[in-house]
Design a protein around this motif. Structure first.
Motif, PDB file in Angstrom:
ATOM      1  N   ALA A 125      26.746  37.431  31.606  1.00 11.37           N
ATOM      2  CA  ALA A 125      25.701  36.547  31.788  1.00 11.37           C
ATOM      3  C   ALA A 125      26.155  35.187  31.647  1.00 11.37           C
ATOM      4  O   ALA A 125      25.552  34.190  31.959  1.00 11.37           O
ATOM      5  CB  ALA A 125      24.679  36.572  31.089  1.00 11.37           C
ATOM      6  N   ARG A 126      27.545  34.990  30.920  1.00 12.97           N
ATOM      7  CA  ARG A 126      27.897  33.592  30.554  1.00 12.97           C
ATOM      8  C   ARG A 126      27.105  32.798  29.864  1.00 12.97           C
ATOM      9  O   ARG A 126      26.739  33.277  28.766  1.00 12.97           O
ATOM     10  CB  ARG A 126      28.481  32.990  32.056  1.00 12.97           C
ATOM     11  N   ARG A 127      26.684  31.623  30.340  1.00  8.31           N
ATOM     12  CA  ARG A 127      26.160  30.741  29.749  1.00  8.31           C
ATOM     13  C   ARG A 127      24.554  30.744  29.766  1.00  8.31           C
ATOM     14  O   ARG A 127      23.760  29.811  29.548  1.00  8.31           O
ATOM     15  CB  ARG A 127      26.601  29.354  29.810  1.00  8.31           C
ATOM     16  N   SER A 128      23.925  31.874  30.313  1.00 15.41           N
ATOM     17  CA  SER A 128      22.460  32.064  30.467  1.00 15.41           C
ATOM     18  C   SER A 128      21.847  32.297  29.057  1.00 15.41           C
ATOM     19  O   SER A 128      21.827  33.328  28.336  1.00 15.41           O
ATOM     20  CB  SER A 128      22.288  33.127  31.491  1.00 15.41           C
ATOM     21  N   THR A 129      20.848  31.158  28.807  1.00 17.46           N
ATOM     22  CA  THR A 129      20.340  31.430  27.472  1.00 17.46           C
ATOM     23  C   THR A 129      19.300  32.337  27.412  1.00 17.46           C
ATOM     24  O   THR A 129      19.162  33.129  26.459  1.00 17.46           O
ATOM     25  CB  THR A 129      19.565  30.078  27.258  1.00 17.46           C
ATOM     26  N   GLY A 130      18.542  32.587  28.520  1.00 20.61           N
ATOM     27  CA  GLY A 130      17.782  33.861  28.623  1.00 20.61           C
ATOM     28  C   GLY A 130      18.170  35.191  28.360  1.00 20.61           C
ATOM     29  O   GLY A 130      17.698  35.842  27.692  1.00 20.61           O
ATOM     30  N   ALA A 131      19.571  35.367  29.002  1.00 16.45           N
ATOM     31  CA  ALA A 131      20.220  36.383  28.743  1.00 16.45           C
ATOM     32  C   ALA A 131      20.561  36.815  27.421  1.00 16.45           C
ATOM     33  O   ALA A 131      20.493  37.992  26.681  1.00 16.45           O
ATOM     34  CB  ALA A 131      21.296  36.554  29.903  1.00 16.45           C
ATOM     35  N   HIS A 132      21.006  35.677  26.695  1.00 16.28           N
ATOM     36  CA  HIS A 132      21.464  35.723  25.392  1.00 16.28           C
ATOM     37  C   HIS A 132      20.300  36.175  24.378  1.00 16.28           C
ATOM     38  O   HIS A 132      20.254  36.851  23.541  1.00 16.28           O
ATOM     39  CB  HIS A 132      21.957  34.350  24.690  1.00 16.28           C
ATOM     40  N   ILE A 133      19.103  35.689  24.719  1.00 18.60           N
ATOM     41  CA  ILE A 133      17.891  36.085  23.982  1.00 18.60           C
ATOM     42  C   ILE A 133      17.446  37.494  24.237  1.00 18.60           C
ATOM     43  O   ILE A 133      16.870  38.085  23.241  1.00 18.60           O
ATOM     44  CB  ILE A 133      16.752  34.891  24.331  1.00 18.60           C
ATOM     45  N   SER A 134      17.499  37.922  25.438  1.00 24.64           N
ATOM     46  CA  SER A 134      16.973  39.103  25.747  1.00 24.64           C
ATOM     47  C   SER A 134      18.143  40.290  25.061  1.00 24.64           C
ATOM     48  O   SER A 134      17.759  41.151  24.627  1.00 24.64           O
ATOM     49  CB  SER A 134      17.155  39.380  26.992  1.00 24.64           C
TER      50      SER A 134
END
Length: 212
Positions: A125-134
């Protein structure tokens, strides 16, 4: 009276001589109204906002986008794998485990699960904040289900299939109650495992994704 003298006709340069191939037509001269237009096109500078040729932009500066949806599913798969390994290890060693060993193994499972999910999320996901939270939620759920899935397996190993059937008839929530602490007052350890997993997943995904 003298006879008139006839002179041979002078060759006409614009008339085709017999026996010679036809002359190719010459390029028409540039019309006067075409010259200022070409000069204007040559002198006109490129205005800002005009599209540049495709080869003008270097390939190294193209934006690199991640894949949050693919990262979610790959992170979920990584969490399931780590959870299954934890459940199998718990069932194989529960007879020799002490209370402190079981708690340490549970927190270590949270750390490993979060690290695995965070690494996959950050790479895909690289820099996707939503993916980090998920990824944080996925790692926390993996820790929870890794423990609760181990409880029926332990009951089946110690009491057989009748023990699992009795558990489902008497109280199907025994695995959840056992995870929360029961009579040993270890609720804080249960929450600590979730917090470690979520923090490790988000932190590692953020660090790896920022460098991609």
């Amino acid at each position: 009276m003298s006879q008139p003298q006839f002179q041979s006709p002078q060759p006409n340069p614009y008339q085709q001589q017999p026996g010679q191939p036809p002359m190719p037509p010459a390029h028409p001269p540039m019309q006067p109204w075409q010259q200022p237009q070409q000069q204007h096109m040559q002198q006109m500078p490129m205005q800002p906002g005009q599209p540049y040729p495709a080869y003008a932009a270097p390939l190294g500066q193209q934006p690199r986008r991640g894949h949050p949806v693919g990262a979610f599913f790959l992170g979920f798969l990584a969490s399931v794998v780590v959870s299954v390994i934890y459940s199998v290890v718990t069932v194989a060693t529960y007879k020799e485990q002490t209370a402190d060993t079981a708690l340490t193994l549970y927190v270590l499972h949270g750390l490993l699960n979060g690290a695995a999910v965070g690494a996959v999320i950050g790479l895909v996901a690289r820099r996707s904040t939503g993916a980090h939270i998920s990824g944080s939620f996925i790692a926390a759920l993996g820790v929870f289900f890794g423990y609760t899935n181990a409880v029926p397996l332990i009951i089946a190993d110690s009491q057989g299939a009748p023990g699992v059937r009795d558990m489902l008839e008497i109280d199907p929530l025994i695995p959840v109650k056992s995870w929360w602490g029961g009579q040993s007052d270890t609720e804080w350890v249960s929450l600590l495992g979730l917090a470690v997993a979520a923090g490790a997943a988000w932190g590692l995904a953020h660090v790896i994704g920022k460098r991609r």
